[in-house]
Design an enzyme around this catalytic site. Structure first.
Site, mmCIF file in Angstrom:
data_model
loop_
_atom_site.group_PDB
_atom_site.id
_atom_site.type_symbol
_atom_site.label_atom_id
_atom_site.label_comp_id
_atom_site.label_asym_id
_atom_site.label_seq_id
_atom_site.Cartn_x
_atom_site.Cartn_y
_atom_site.Cartn_z
ATOM 1 N N ASP A 175 -18.424 76.559 -12.458
ATOM 2 C CA ASP A 175 -19.638 77.149 -11.889
ATOM 3 C C ASP A 175 -19.448 78.650 -11.705
ATOM 4 O O ASP A 175 -18.317 79.163 -11.681
ATOM 5 C CB ASP A 175 -19.893 76.460 -10.530
ATOM 6 N N ASP A 209 -30.672 73.883 -11.716
ATOM 7 C CA ASP A 209 -30.558 73.143 -10.457
ATOM 8 C C ASP A 209 -31.836 72.380 -10.152
ATOM 9 O O ASP A 209 -31.873 71.588 -9.213
ATOM 10 C CB ASP A 209 -30.254 74.104 -9.294
HETATM 11 C C1 DGJ Z 1 -24.656 75.561 -8.213
HETATM 12 C C2 DGJ Z 1 -24.724 74.431 -9.203
HETATM 13 O O1 DGJ Z 1 -25.749 74.644 -10.114
HETATM 14 C C3 DGJ Z 1 -24.900 73.124 -8.464
HETATM 15 O O2 DGJ Z 1 -25.034 72.069 -9.371
HETATM 16 C C4 DGJ Z 1 -23.735 72.910 -7.544
HETATM 17 O O3 DGJ Z 1 -22.561 72.725 -8.292
HETATM 18 C C5 DGJ Z 1 -23.599 74.086 -6.604
HETATM 19 N N1 DGJ Z 1 -23.565 75.335 -7.291
HETATM 20 C C6 DGJ Z 1 -22.353 73.938 -5.772
HETATM 21 O O4 DGJ Z 1 -22.131 75.023 -4.996
#
Ligand code: DGJ
Length: 736
Positions: free
Chosen positions: A478, A548
Site C-alpha cells: 500500500d 477503496d
Molecule cells: C488503503 C487501502 O486502499 C485499503 O484497502 C486499506 O488497505 C487501507 N489503506 C489500510 O490502511
C-alpha cells in the site's frame, strides 16, 4: 521484420500489425514526423514534409520549404531554436543556457527490445516479438546526445518509446525536461479521452474535443494519483467503442507525469507525454546517462474498444510477469472492511474458519498487525509483529490459517514512516523533508527517502524477517500519501530536484528485489485504493487494488474507466458488506459478486457476521467465479453499456479468443418507467457461428443475430424473475 529504412530518402517506416509510423531525416539533419495511422503500402511519404512558407516563423535553411521551426512536425522537439510549441526536451548547459538543438547522427535497427535501466517496461516474448529502432541525435553545442528508442510489436498495433540521454562532453549539463514521446498530428479534429477522479472515484472517463491551446493531465504528487491517470487517447470526433480511429498513450511510470495535446496556430496537434517537468531536473556529469521511462502507443482503427483490447493483450503478454501471470488468483478474504484496526489472532481465525468452509482460499491480514498500531496514527516503519493483537505470534497465526487449508497474505506500507514509530525515533532524517521547514503530515505519516539504498535496505530487512518466518503467500503493498516538502538529507544541493524521480526508482528497486527473492508470493499493489493503477506497477504485481470504493454500482464506472487500458484480470475487486462503507448503498449480494467477478475477485467483509442468506450464496458464487475466470483472464473484453452516458444500466462481455464462448453481464442500475424492454447488441462473436445460452441449450441463434439484432432485456427479467434497481444477470453463450 517491422522496421524499414529507405536509404535514398532517409526515411523510416515502423510497421506494427495494422499500423504504420513514419519518420524522416530532413534538411539540416532534423528528424521530422511523417505519418502515424492505418497501414499504407508505400515506403516513403516524404512529400508530406514540404510546406508553404510560414510567415514569421524561424527557419534555418534560408526559406527551404522543409523546415519552418514552428511548423514542421518534429519527432523530438527541443526548446530555444524557434519551435514555440511544447518542447519534449530542455536543458541547462554549463553556461546556464536552455537552448537545445538535436540533429540526427546515426541509427540502428535490431531484433528484440531492450530493458530500461532500473525501470519497468514492456518486453518482447516468443509469442509477441518486437523489433527496435534507435536513432541517435545530438546537440553539438551542449554536447548532449539523445537516443530515441522505438520498439515495434509486430503482432499488435503497438509501438513503445523511450529516450536515453548522455552527456558526451566534458562539462556538466542539466536536463530540465526529458519527456518520453512526442507525436504530431496533422489535424485538430480530435477528441481527448482522459481518466480522472478522486479517492474512491478513480479513473472516470472524460471526453472533450480539442481546442486551440493546451489541454493536459498530470500528476505532481509523487505517484500516478487518484486524480488523473497517465493515460490519454486522442480519437476522431466520430469514434466510438466500435468504430473510428483512436490513438492511445499510456505512460509506464508511477510518479509525476505530464501528458498534453496542443492545438497550434495551423490547427495541428502536438501530443507529448513523459515525466512532469514541474520541479524536475537531472544533472548529467560528463559521461552520465539518464533514461526516460516508456510510453506505450496503441493505434486502433476499430474504435476505443479495440484500443483497449490491444492494451489488454500487450499487458497480459508483454508486461505482467511472474508465477501468477497466467493463473487464476486465490480467492481471498481481506479483513480491512471487516474489522479495520480492531482485530486480533482470534478474530482473524474466526473469519478464516468460516471462510474456509465456504470455499475461500486465502486470508489477507490488512493494516494494523505491526508496531503498536491501533489506528492510522502510528507505527509505519516498525515492521515487527504487534504481539498484543497477534497474540501467539505471526507464525502461529499463519499455521492456524494454513491448517484450515487456506493461504495467508499480509499488508505492508513499505514507503512510509509514522512520526510515532521506533524507526522515526532512530532515523528522523530518513523522512523526505526540507531541513528547517515544518513537515506536512498526511494520514499522520511521512514518506521515507527511497532515493537512499540504506533506507530501502533497512525496510527490506524488516520485511524479510516477517516473510522468512511465516508461510506468507501474498503481499498487499500500500502507499497512502502523496509527497510534500520534497527534499533529501542525503542528496547534494544540485541534485535535490532529482528526488521525485529517484524516489520512484527506489520503489522499483525494492519491488524488484521483493519479486526476485520471493517469486512465489503474489504481489498486489494498492495506493489508498487505486492511486497507483499504472502500467509500471503491473510489471511487478499482476493485480492492483482498483479503488477503496467497493460499492458494486460505483465500481461500474471505476472498472469501465480502468478497462480503457488495463486488463480486467489485473483489477483488484471484492464483494463487500452492505450498506456499503463508502456510499451507504444497499445492493444485492449477487450483483456484488457479478461486479467483482470482472476483476481478481475476493471478499472484504466479516463473513461471521453477514446475513445468513448472503453467506449461503458464497459457495455457488465462488463456483461461478471459477467457471468464468478463465474467460475474464484470457478473453477479449467488450464494453457495451456506458454509465457515463446513461446511468440506467450497464453491460459488458468477455469473449474467448477462439470465439467458442462468451460471458455477458448486465446490471440494472436506475430503472425508468416504461423503459423495461431493451435490445442489447452483443459483440465479438463469430457472425457465422451458432450459439446457445447455457440455460436454453436447444435454442440456437447465430452470432450475426446476437450482434446485429441483439438480445432482449425484458426477457432477462422474465427468465430470472428479478427486477428492480441494482439487480444483475449473467448469460453464458456457447458455440454449438
Ligand atoms: C488503503 C487501502 O486502499 C485499503 O484497502 C486499506 O488497505 C487501507 N489503506 C489500510 O490502511
Amino acid at each position: 521484420m517491422s522496421i524499414f529504412y529507405n536509404e535514398k530518402e532517409r526515411a523510416f517506416k515502423l510497421r506494427a500489425k495494422d499500423t504504420d509510423y513514419m519518420l524522416k531525416v530532413i534538411n539540416g539533419e532534423y528528424l521530422g514526423h511523417v505519418y502515424y495511422g492505418r497501414k499504407v503500402p508505400d515506403e516513403d511519404l516524404s512529400y508530406l514534409l514540404r510546406f508553404d512558407e510560414s510567415p514569421f516563423t524561424p527557419e534555418q535553411n534560408d526559406r527551404d520549404r522543409a523546415v519552418y521551426l514552428d511548423t514542421t512536425p518534429f519527432e523530438y522537439p527541443c526548446f530555444g531554436i524557434g519551435d514555440y510549441r511544447e518542447p519534449a526536451m530542455m536543458i541547462m548547459d554549463s553556461d546556464g543556457m536552455s537552448t537545445c538543438d538535436l540533429r540526427y547522427v546515426s541509427h540502428k535497427i535490431y531484433d528484440g527490445k531492450p530493458a530500461l535501466d532500473g525501470m519497468p517496461a514492456t518486453f518482447a516474448t516468443e509469442n509477441s516479438p518486437a523489433q527496435t529502432l534507435e536513432i541517435t541525435m545530438k546537440d553539438s553545442h551542449a554536447e548532449i546526445e539523445a537516443v530515441l528508442v522505438y520498439s515495434v510489436f509486430e503482432n499488435l498495433d503497438v509501438i513503445a518509446r523511450s529516450v536515453r540521454f548522455t552527456n558526451v562532453g566534458s562539462k556538466p549539463v542539466k536536463l530540465t525536461r526529458a519527456l518520453s514521446a512526442c507525436v504530431e498530428f496533422d489535424t485538430d479534429k480530435m477528441d481527448m479521452i482522459t481518466l480522472n477522479g478522486s479517492w474512491a472515484r478513480e479513473r472516470w472517463v472524460e471526453r472533450a474535443p480539442l481546442h486551440h491551446g493546451k489541454q493536459s493531465v498530470d500528476s505532481c504528487k509523487g505517484e500516478s494519483s487518484h486524480q488523473s491517470n497517465p493515460f490519454v487517447a486522442l480519437c476522431a470526433h466520430n469514434a466510438d467503442e466500435d468504430m473510428g480511429e483512436v490513438f492511445g498513450f499510456n505512460f509506464v511510470y508511477s510518479g509525476n507525469f505530464f501528458a498534453q495535446a496542443e492545438v497550434t496556430q495551423h490547427k495541428k496537434t502536438r501530443f507529448v507525454m513523459g515525466i512532469n517537468p514541474l520541479d524536475f531536473e537531472w544533472l548529467l556529469d560528463a559521461g552520465e546517462t539518464f533514461t526516460a521511462p516508456e510510453v506505450v502507443m496503441v493505434h486502433s482503427d476499430e474504435g476505443i474498444g479495440k484500443m483497449s483490447r490491444t492494451f489488454h493483450d500487450l499487458y497480459r503478454e508483454n508486461l505482467i510477469r511472474g508465477e501468477y501471470k497466467d493463473k487464476r488468483r486465490p480467492i481471498l478474504i481481506n479483513n480491512w472492511e471487516a474489522t479495520y484496526f480492531n482485530f486480533n489472532t482470534e478474530k482473524l481465525i474466526d473469519i478464516a474458519k468460516e471462510a474456509s468452509k465456504l470455499g475461500i482460499e486465502m486470508l489477507v491480514m490488512d493494516d494494523g498487525w505491526f508496531g503498536h498500531r491501533d489506528s492510522d496514527n502510528s507505527s509505519l516503519g516498525d515492521w515487527f509483529v504487534y504481539e498484543k493483537k497477534i497474540n501467539g505470534g505471526l507464525k502461529h497465526l499463519v499455521e492456524e490459517v494454513n491448517k484450515l487449508g487456506m493461504k495467508f497474505g499480509i499488508w505492508f506500507e513499505p514507503e512510509m514512516i509514522s512520526p510515532d514509530s521506533e524507526l522515526y525515533k532512530a532515523h528522523p532524517d530518513w523522512a523526505i523533508q526540507i531541513k528547517g521547514r515544518p513537515l506536512t503530515l498526511c494520514r499522520e505519516q511521512y514518506v521515507l527517502d527511497y532515493s537512499q539504498k540504506e533506507v530501502r535496505d533497512y525496510v527490506y530487512s524488516m520485511m524479510r524477517d516477517i516473510l522468512d518466518n511465516a508461510n506468507i503467500e501474498y503481499i498487499k503493498w500500500d502507499m497512502n500519501r502523496q509527497l510534500t516538502e520534497v527534499g533529501s538529507n542525503f542528496l547534494p544541493k544540485e541534485r535535490q530536484r532529482e528526488l521525485w524521480h529517484r524516489y520512484v526508482l527506489g520503489v522499483y528497486d525494492l519491488m524488484n528485489r521483493l519479486t526476485t527473492d520471493y517469486p512465489h508470493i503474489l504481489l498486489e499493489n494498492c495506493s489508498g485504493g487505486g492511486a497507483r493503477f499504472d502500467p509500471a506497477m503491473l510489471y511487478y504485481s499482476p493485480q492492483i487494488w482498483c479503488s477503496d470504493d467497493t460499492d458494486a454500482i460505483e465500481r461500474l464506472k471505476i472498472q469501465h474507466g480502468t478497462s480503457m487500458c488495463y486488463p480486467c484480470s489485473a483489477m483488484g475487486a471484492h464483494v463487500s458488506d452492505c450498506p456499503n462503507h463508502t456510499v451507504g448503498r444497499n445492493t444485492p449480494f449477487k450483483t456484488r459478486g457479478h461486479v467483482a467477478m470482472v476483476g481478481t475477485f475476493g471478499y472484504e467483509l466479516d463473513v461471521t457476521r453477514i446475513p445468513q442468506q448472503d453467506r449461503d450464496m458464497i459457495p455457488a458464487q465462488i463456483e461461478e467465479f471459477k467457471k468464468y475466470n478463465p474467460l475474464v483472464r484470457t478473453g477479449d473484453h467488450y464494453r457495451i453499456g456506458n454509465m457515463f452516458e446513461d446511468n440506467t444500466w450497464d453491460a459488458w462481455m468477455f469473449v474467448a479468443k477462439d470465439k467458442s464462448e462468451a460471458l455477458f453481464e448486465f446490471v440494472q442500475v436506475m430503472g425508468r418507467p416504461n423503459m423495461r424492454s431493451r435490445r442489447i447488441m452483443l459483440k465479438g462473436l463469430d457472425p457465422d457461428a451458432y450459439y446457445y445460452e447455457e440455460s436454453e441449450p436447444d435454442k440456437l441463434l447465430s452470432g450475426a443475430a446476437l450482434m446485429n439484432a441483439g438480445i432482449n432485456v425484458a426477457k432477462i427479467w422474465g427468465v430470472d424473475g428479478i427486477s428492480g434497481d441494482f439487480s444483475s444477470k449473467i448469460l453464458h453463450f456457447v458455440r454449438r
